[in-house]
Design a protein around this motif. Structure first.
Motif, PDB file in Angstrom:
ATOM      1  N   ARG A  47       0.822  -1.225   0.000  1.00  0.00           N
ATOM      2  CA  ARG A  47       0.000   0.000   0.000  1.00  0.00           C
ATOM      3  C   ARG A  47       0.849   1.264   0.000  1.00  0.00           C
ATOM      4  O   ARG A  47       0.517   2.275  -0.617  1.00  0.00           O
ATOM      5  CB  ARG A  47      -0.902  -0.024   1.242  1.00  0.00           C
ATOM      6  CG  ARG A  47      -1.907   1.095   1.334  1.00  0.00           C
ATOM      7  CD  ARG A  47      -2.424   1.220   2.757  1.00  0.00           C
ATOM      8  NE  ARG A  47      -1.449   1.859   3.625  1.00  0.00           N
ATOM      9  CZ  ARG A  47      -1.161   1.474   4.865  1.00  0.00           C
ATOM     10  NH1 ARG A  47      -1.732   0.408   5.384  1.00  0.00           N
ATOM     11  NH2 ARG A  47      -0.271   2.147   5.583  1.00  0.00           N
ATOM     12  N   GLN A  48       1.978   1.203   0.670  1.00  0.00           N
ATOM     13  CA  GLN A  48       2.859   2.363   0.782  1.00  0.00           C
ATOM     14  C   GLN A  48       3.815   2.515  -0.401  1.00  0.00           C
ATOM     15  O   GLN A  48       4.534   3.498  -0.483  1.00  0.00           O
ATOM     16  CB  GLN A  48       3.669   2.264   2.084  1.00  0.00           C
ATOM     17  CG  GLN A  48       2.812   2.362   3.332  1.00  0.00           C
ATOM     18  CD  GLN A  48       3.536   1.870   4.575  1.00  0.00           C
ATOM     19  OE1 GLN A  48       4.563   1.194   4.493  1.00  0.00           O
ATOM     20  NE2 GLN A  48       2.992   2.184   5.736  1.00  0.00           N
ATOM     21  N   GLY A  49       3.832   1.531  -1.306  1.00  0.00           N
ATOM     22  CA  GLY A  49       4.698   1.626  -2.474  1.00  0.00           C
ATOM     23  C   GLY A  49       6.098   1.097  -2.271  1.00  0.00           C
ATOM     24  O   GLY A  49       6.979   1.337  -3.095  1.00  0.00           O
ATOM     25  N   VAL A  50       6.308   0.335  -1.189  1.00  0.00           N
ATOM     26  CA  VAL A  50       7.641  -0.194  -0.890  1.00  0.00           C
ATOM     27  C   VAL A  50       8.154  -1.082  -2.021  1.00  0.00           C
ATOM     28  O   VAL A  50       9.354  -1.112  -2.302  1.00  0.00           O
ATOM     29  CB  VAL A  50       7.616  -0.973   0.443  1.00  0.00           C
ATOM     30  CG1 VAL A  50       8.922  -1.722   0.664  1.00  0.00           C
ATOM     31  CG2 VAL A  50       7.330  -0.035   1.601  1.00  0.00           C
ATOM     32  N   PHE A  51       7.252  -1.783  -2.685  1.00  0.00           N
ATOM     33  CA  PHE A  51       7.652  -2.764  -3.696  1.00  0.00           C
ATOM     34  C   PHE A  51       7.458  -2.262  -5.127  1.00  0.00           C
ATOM     35  O   PHE A  51       7.590  -3.028  -6.076  1.00  0.00           O
ATOM     36  CB  PHE A  51       6.861  -4.061  -3.487  1.00  0.00           C
ATOM     37  CG  PHE A  51       6.985  -4.617  -2.093  1.00  0.00           C
ATOM     38  CD1 PHE A  51       8.128  -5.268  -1.683  1.00  0.00           C
ATOM     39  CD2 PHE A  51       5.957  -4.449  -1.174  1.00  0.00           C
ATOM     40  CE1 PHE A  51       8.250  -5.771  -0.399  1.00  0.00           C
ATOM     41  CE2 PHE A  51       6.062  -4.944   0.116  1.00  0.00           C
ATOM     42  CZ  PHE A  51       7.212  -5.605   0.501  1.00  0.00           C
ATOM     43  N   GLY A  52       7.139  -0.986  -5.275  1.00  0.00           N
ATOM     44  CA  GLY A  52       6.960  -0.435  -6.613  1.00  0.00           C
ATOM     45  C   GLY A  52       5.572  -0.702  -7.162  1.00  0.00           C
ATOM     46  O   GLY A  52       4.647  -1.064  -6.442  1.00  0.00           O
ATOM     47  N   GLY A  53       5.444  -0.483  -8.483  1.00  0.00           N
ATOM     48  CA  GLY A  53       4.159  -0.668  -9.135  1.00  0.00           C
ATOM     49  C   GLY A  53       3.381   0.613  -9.330  1.00  0.00           C
ATOM     50  O   GLY A  53       2.161   0.571  -9.535  1.00  0.00           O
ATOM     51  N   ALA A  54       4.061   1.761  -9.280  1.00  0.00           N
ATOM     52  CA  ALA A  54       3.379   3.042  -9.454  1.00  0.00           C
ATOM     53  C   ALA A  54       2.618   3.068 -10.773  1.00  0.00           C
ATOM     54  O   ALA A  54       3.102   2.622 -11.802  1.00  0.00           O
ATOM     55  CB  ALA A  54       4.400   4.179  -9.415  1.00  0.00           C
ATOM     56  N   GLY A  55       1.414   3.590 -10.709  1.00  0.00           N
ATOM     57  CA  GLY A  55       0.592   3.699 -11.905  1.00  0.00           C
ATOM     58  C   GLY A  55      -0.227   2.467 -12.214  1.00  0.00           C
ATOM     59  O   GLY A  55      -1.044   2.478 -13.140  1.00  0.00           O
ATOM     60  N   GLU A  56      -0.041   1.379 -11.458  1.00  0.00           N
ATOM     61  CA  GLU A  56      -0.793   0.144 -11.681  1.00  0.00           C
ATOM     62  C   GLU A  56      -1.887  -0.020 -10.625  1.00  0.00           C
ATOM     63  O   GLU A  56      -1.810   0.571  -9.552  1.00  0.00           O
ATOM     64  CB  GLU A  56       0.138  -1.073 -11.613  1.00  0.00           C
ATOM     65  CG  GLU A  56       1.275  -1.071 -12.623  1.00  0.00           C
ATOM     66  CD  GLU A  56       2.140  -2.308 -12.492  1.00  0.00           C
ATOM     67  OE1 GLU A  56       1.559  -3.401 -12.293  1.00  0.00           O
ATOM     68  OE2 GLU A  56       3.377  -2.198 -12.563  1.00  0.00           O
ATOM     69  N   ARG A  57      -2.868  -0.815 -10.941  1.00  0.00           N
ATOM     70  CA  ARG A  57      -3.829  -1.241  -9.920  1.00  0.00           C
ATOM     71  C   ARG A  57      -3.266  -2.506  -9.283  1.00  0.00           C
ATOM     72  O   ARG A  57      -3.018  -3.496  -9.972  1.00  0.00           O
ATOM     73  CB  ARG A  57      -5.192  -1.553 -10.534  1.00  0.00           C
ATOM     74  CG  ARG A  57      -6.261  -1.801  -9.468  1.00  0.00           C
ATOM     75  CD  ARG A  57      -7.574  -2.253 -10.065  1.00  0.00           C
ATOM     76  NE  ARG A  57      -7.540  -3.672 -10.432  1.00  0.00           N
ATOM     77  CZ  ARG A  57      -8.600  -4.354 -10.830  1.00  0.00           C
ATOM     78  NH1 ARG A  57      -9.767  -3.740 -10.950  1.00  0.00           N
ATOM     79  NH2 ARG A  57      -8.505  -5.642 -11.138  1.00  0.00           N
ATOM     80  N   ILE A  58      -3.044  -2.458  -7.986  1.00  0.00           N
ATOM     81  CA  ILE A  58      -2.403  -3.569  -7.283  1.00  0.00           C
ATOM     82  C   ILE A  58      -3.386  -4.172  -6.295  1.00  0.00           C
ATOM     83  O   ILE A  58      -3.952  -3.472  -5.454  1.00  0.00           O
ATOM     84  CB  ILE A  58      -1.135  -3.094  -6.540  1.00  0.00           C
ATOM     85  CG1 ILE A  58      -0.181  -2.362  -7.494  1.00  0.00           C
ATOM     86  CG2 ILE A  58      -0.438  -4.267  -5.874  1.00  0.00           C
ATOM     87  CD1 ILE A  58       0.978  -1.706  -6.806  1.00  0.00           C
TER      88      ILE A  58
END
Length: 294
Positions: A47-58
């Motif tokens: 949720r905090q973006g630690v693992f990347g994936g910006a711009g995607e629905r995760i």
């Protein structure tokens, strides 16, 4: 179906419950109708973006308990079977915090007999992490083991599995948790600054402070891959990266049936209240797992 996802990173408010298509199982996969799914610290990291994936629905969620709803070609499971599974993956379009989830058939095990789905949902991620960590540490009876964060989910399972293997284990935990960790198999609480342990499982992510407690030439294992401290004094350092393993999960499920492993639930939340569950996790001090119920 409804599913908890993030489309932008942030605090608990970043979690959204959206409507999305029911996923279809491919070859070697099954679809599970989710009865319960645990919330873990890794979900907060996603949720905090630690693992990347910006711009995607995760999609969020790794643990699941439920019933087999559909099978793909070659998946040796029967519709209606009660199962547990680990849905590995930090950046995936759908997780287990949903009404349905598709997982690889070899990541699945029968749910522990006698356990309700809410409790069964606490097993896969944390017990597999603890078991695989103990394997990597190669601790044998007669050697000393320290588990930090011993009152937590991974730490608690590690205490019980180590005790089951005949290993005498010390716990690093708050004094208020002494009764709890002893009930889970700890022989004692570790003293302030006590060192000289053959091995340390650092479930509390203390890093160098935990490494200092390992004897020269011993072993240190963390629970965040690639975040372990550098080796000193000949200490072997590393971190466990949990792997989905249905066969191993089946063994852990049987241990839960036998009472060797304790399935601990702190609180349940409706899937629609996923933000509230994340907020509770962020407060800390949870003993057992928070579980979402669709």
């Amino acid at each position: 179906m409804r599913a908890a996802v993030v489309t932008s990173f942030g605090g608990p408010e970043a979690v959204e419950v959206v409507e999305t298509a029911v996923p279809e199982p491919g070859a070697g996969q099954i679809r599970i109708k989710v009865a319960a799914a645990a919330l873990n610290p890794v979900d907060a990291g996603v949720r905090q973006g630690v693992f990347g994936g910006a711009g995607e629905r995760i999609g969020l969620g790794w643990d699941v308990a439920g019933t087999v709803d559909a099978t793909g070609a070659g998946a040796a499971w029967t519709v209606g079977e009660e199962v547990v599974a680990l849905h590995y993956g930090t950046v995936k379009p759908l997780g287990t915090h949903a009404e349905y989830v598709v997982v690889d058939a070899d990541a699945v095990a029968k749910a522990p007999a006698g356990a309700d789905a809410v409790h069964a949902a606490t097993l896969a991620l944390n017990a597999l992490t603890a078991a695989q960590a103990l394997d990597l540490l190669e601790v044998t009876p007669g050697r000393s083991l320290l588990v930090t964060g011993a009152a937590g989910a991974v730490g608690g399972y590690a205490l019980q599995l180590a005790a089951h293997r005949g290993i005498t284990v010390a716990a690093l935990a708050r004094e208020a948790d002494e009764e709890l960790v002893r009930s889970l198999g700890a022989a004692r609480l570790a003293g302030a600054g006590e060192g000289g342990f053959d091995a340390v499982l650092d479930a509390a992510v203390l890093g160098e402070a935990a490494l200092e407690r390992v004897r020269d030439g011993g072993a240190y294992l963390g629970v965040i891959p690639h975040a372990e401290p550098a080796s000193v004094r000949g200490v072997r350092t590393g971190a466990v990266e949990v792997a989905a393993d249905g066969r191993r999960l089946a063994e852990l499920s049987r241990l839960a049936e036998e009472g060797v492993l304790t399935l601990r639930v702190a609180e349940t939340f409706a899937l629609d209240d996923a933000q509230k569950a994340h907020a509770r996790l962020a407060e800390g001090g949870v003993r057992g797992r928070l579980v979402l119920v669709p």
